[in-house]
Design a protein around this motif. Structure first.
Motif, mmCIF file in Angstrom:
data_model
loop_
_atom_site.group_PDB
_atom_site.id
_atom_site.type_symbol
_atom_site.label_atom_id
_atom_site.label_comp_id
_atom_site.label_asym_id
_atom_site.label_seq_id
_atom_site.Cartn_x
_atom_site.Cartn_y
_atom_site.Cartn_z
ATOM 1 N N GLU A 138 3.102 -2.619 6.547
ATOM 2 C CA GLU A 138 1.788 -3.177 6.238
ATOM 3 C C GLU A 138 1.108 -2.462 5.081
ATOM 4 O O GLU A 138 0.088 -2.925 4.581
ATOM 5 C CB GLU A 138 0.906 -3.152 7.494
ATOM 6 N N ASP A 139 1.660 -1.334 4.646
ATOM 7 C CA ASP A 139 1.084 -0.636 3.497
ATOM 8 C C ASP A 139 1.237 -1.425 2.203
ATOM 9 O O ASP A 139 0.504 -1.189 1.239
ATOM 10 C CB ASP A 139 1.734 0.742 3.331
ATOM 11 N N ILE A 140 2.211 -2.358 2.137
ATOM 12 C CA ILE A 140 2.354 -3.159 0.926
ATOM 13 C C ILE A 140 1.563 -4.465 1.030
ATOM 14 O O ILE A 140 1.555 -5.252 0.084
ATOM 15 C CB ILE A 140 3.836 -3.465 0.594
ATOM 16 N N GLU A 141 0.890 -4.661 2.143
ATOM 17 C CA GLU A 141 -0.027 -5.797 2.270
ATOM 18 C C GLU A 141 -1.393 -5.337 1.804
ATOM 19 O O GLU A 141 -2.318 -5.127 2.587
ATOM 20 C CB GLU A 141 -0.064 -6.286 3.720
ATOM 21 N N ILE A 142 -1.509 -5.155 0.494
ATOM 22 C CA ILE A 142 -2.687 -4.512 -0.085
ATOM 23 C C ILE A 142 -3.929 -5.390 0.070
ATOM 24 O O ILE A 142 -4.956 -4.967 0.572
ATOM 25 C CB ILE A 142 -2.442 -4.201 -1.573
ATOM 26 N N GLY A 145 -3.071 -12.568 -0.261
ATOM 27 C CA GLY A 145 -3.664 -13.713 -0.924
ATOM 28 C C GLY A 145 -4.244 -13.400 -2.279
ATOM 29 O O GLY A 145 -4.466 -14.298 -3.105
ATOM 30 N N LEU A 146 -4.497 -12.119 -2.533
ATOM 31 C CA LEU A 146 -5.055 -11.707 -3.826
ATOM 32 C C LEU A 146 -4.031 -10.939 -4.651
ATOM 33 O O LEU A 146 -3.836 -11.220 -5.832
ATOM 34 C CB LEU A 146 -6.306 -10.848 -3.616
ATOM 35 N N ILE A 147 -3.377 -9.946 -4.022
ATOM 36 C CA ILE A 147 -2.365 -9.160 -4.725
ATOM 37 C C ILE A 147 -1.000 -9.519 -4.157
ATOM 38 O O ILE A 147 -0.763 -9.390 -2.962
ATOM 39 C CB ILE A 147 -2.615 -7.649 -4.573
ATOM 40 N N ARG A 148 -0.108 -9.993 -5.009
ATOM 41 C CA ARG A 148 1.222 -10.425 -4.578
ATOM 42 C C ARG A 148 2.233 -9.318 -4.828
ATOM 43 O O ARG A 148 2.580 -9.003 -5.964
ATOM 44 C CB ARG A 148 1.634 -11.689 -5.341
ATOM 45 N N VAL A 149 2.717 -8.719 -3.729
ATOM 46 C CA VAL A 149 3.783 -7.732 -3.791
ATOM 47 C C VAL A 149 5.013 -8.258 -3.064
ATOM 48 O O VAL A 149 6.146 -8.008 -3.470
ATOM 49 C CB VAL A 149 3.322 -6.390 -3.188
#
Length: 373
Positions: A138-142, A145-149
Motif C-alpha cells: 500500500e506504500d505505492i498507493e500514493i 486516481g491521481l498518481i499512477r504508479v
C-alpha cells in the motif's frame, strides 16, 4: 480482489545466504554490534532536542512572525528527521538489542502525530514483504486516481501532468498521516494480505489518546499561548506539515519509484517467481550513497537496499556494509540500483512519473520460476 501471494520457496536464495553470512562476518570480525553506537545516539539526541527546542522557542513568543514561520517549517523538517533517524530504526528493533529501549524510542513517533503500532503493520510487515507489488504494497498507493504508479491502473487524462502535481501531493502526506491515515489503516479489515481485525484493546486507547494529545500540543496550546490570529496560526501549521510531508514523500519515493525498479505482477497460481531477497534487489534503489549529508539526515533510507535486506541492522552501519551488498549482488548477476546523487534520483523519479502518466507500461514479471539466485 487481492491475489493470494507467495514467493518462490522451492530453493533458498544462495544470494541472500551469502550476503547475510558476509555481513554477519563483518560485525563479528570487527567486534561490532549491529545496533546503535555512540554516533547513532548522538544523532538521536540531536534531532529530539532540536525538535523540542524549536517547539519551545516558537511558544516563547519572543520572535517576529517571519522568524516564527521559518522555525515552524524547520520544526516540520525535524519531525521527518526524527521519523527517519529515531522512530524508524526503533520500530524495526534495530536501535538496541534491548526491547524496552526500542519501544521507548519508537514512542517518538507519537511526537510527530504518527502511530508506531499501525506503522509496524503497514511498513515492517507488508511493505518489507511485498515491496512494490500492486494490490499488496500500500506504500505505492500514493494517491489513488491521481498518481499512477500501478501499471495495471487505468490511465486517466490528468495523469499526463502527474510529474508536476505529485510533488504538491507529497507535501500533504504529513497532514494525512496526522488526521486520516492512521485511523483508516487501523480500522481496515486487511492491510495487503494481512488480517487487521484483531487489535489489542490498549491499542485502541493508545491511538485515540496519543492523537488527542498531539492535537492539544500542536493546535490548542499554540492557539492559547501565541500572539497570533487564527489564520496566522493556520498558515504556520500548514507550512510546518507541508515541509514535513515533502521531506517524507520524496525520501520514500526515491527509494522505490525510480527508473529501473520493478513493479512485479504475481502470476496466478504461482505468485512471485523469485526468492524474497532477489525481489528486494529488483524493487529497491539507493540514492546519494556517498553523501554524508544524506546519510545524516535521511536515517539510512538513502541506502534502502541495505535496509530492506537487513532491517534489524541499525542504519549507522549501512555505509560499512554497502560494498559487501553491492559486490555480492554483482557476483550473483543481480541488479544494484542506485542514483549517485539526490538530484539524479529526483530526475529519475520525475521521468518515471511522466512515463507512467502518458503511456501504458508493461508490468515487470520475472521470467524464471524456481531458479535460485
Amino acid at each position: 480482489m487481492v491475489t493470494p501471494l507467495k514467493f518462490n520457496t522451492t530453493n533458498r536464495s544462495p544470494f541472500f545466504s551469502t550476503v547475510r553470512q558476509r555481513v554477519n562476518a563483518y560485525f563479528k570480525d570487527n567486534n561490532l554490534s549491529p545496533n546503535a553506537n555512540g554516533a547513532m545516539w548522538g544523532k538521536a539526541i540531536f534531532f529530539l532536542t532540536g525538535y523540542v527546542g524549536l517547539y519551545a522557542l516558537i511558544l516563547s513568543n519572543q520572535f517576529g512572525l517571519w522568524t516564527m514561520l521559518g522555525m515552524a517549517i524547520l520544526l516540520g523538517m525535524f519531525a521527518a528527521f526524527i521519523g527517519f533517524n529515531v522512530s524508524h530504526d526503533a520500530i524495526h528493533g534495530a536501535f538496541s538489542s534491548k526491547g524496552w529501549v526500542n519501544r521507548l524510542l519508537a514512542s517518538s513517533f507519537y511526537l510527530i502525530g504518527a502511530n508506531p503500532y499501525v506503522w509496524k503493520m503497514t511498513h515492517n510487515v507488508v511493505h518489507h514483504t511485498y515491496t512494490n507489488i500492486p494490490g499488496h504494497d500500500e506504500d505505492i498507493e500514493i494517491a489513488p486516481g491521481l498518481i499512477r504508479v500501478d501499471v495495471d491502473e487505468p490511465l486517466r487524462p490528468w495523469q499526463r501532468h502527474q510529474q508536476w502535481y505529485s510533488f504538491a501531493l507529497y507535501s500533504l502526506a504529513s497532514l494525512s498521516w496526522v488526521f486520516r491515515k492512521d485511523y483508516l489503516k487501523f480500522f481496515k479489515k486487511t492491510i495487503g494480505q494481512c488480517d487487521n481485525t484483531n487489535h489489542p484493546r490498549k491499542e485502541y486507547i493508545t491511538l485515540f489518546a496519543t492523537k488527542f494529545g498531539y492535537y492539544i500540543v500542536f493546535i490548542v496550546i499554540p492557539l492559547l499561548v501565541l500572539d497570533l490570529t487564527w489564520w496566522q496560526f493556520v498558515i504556520g501549521f500548514l507550512l510546518m506539515h507541508m515541509a514535513e510531508g515533502l521531506v517524507l514523500g520524496l525520501v520514500f519515493q526515491l527509494a522505490h519509484v525510480v527508473e529501473g525498479t520493478a513493479f512485479p505482477v504475481p502470476v496466478e497460481g504461482v505468485g512471485i517467481q523469485e526468492a524474497w531477497a532477489v525481489h528486494q534487489m529488483r524493487t529497491t534503489a539507493n540514492f546519494a550513497p556517498n553523501s554524508p549529508i544524506a546519510a545524516f539526515f535521511c536515517g539510512g533510507l538513502n541506502r534502502q537496499i541495505e535496509h530492506h535486506l537487513f532491517p534489524k541492522v541499525c542504519h549507522i552501519h549501512y555505509p560499512a556494509i554497502t560494498a559487501i551488498v553491492r559486490d555480492t549482488a554483482h557476483e550473483f548477476g543481480l541488479p544494484y540500483i542506485e542514483n549517485p546523487t539526490f538530484t539524479t534520483a529526483l530526475a529519475s523519479h520525475y521521468r518515471l512519473l511522466k512515463k507512467l502518466g502518458r503511456e501504458p507500461v508493461k508490468a515487470h514479471a520475472p521470467e524464471s520460476v524456481g531458479v535460485p539466485v
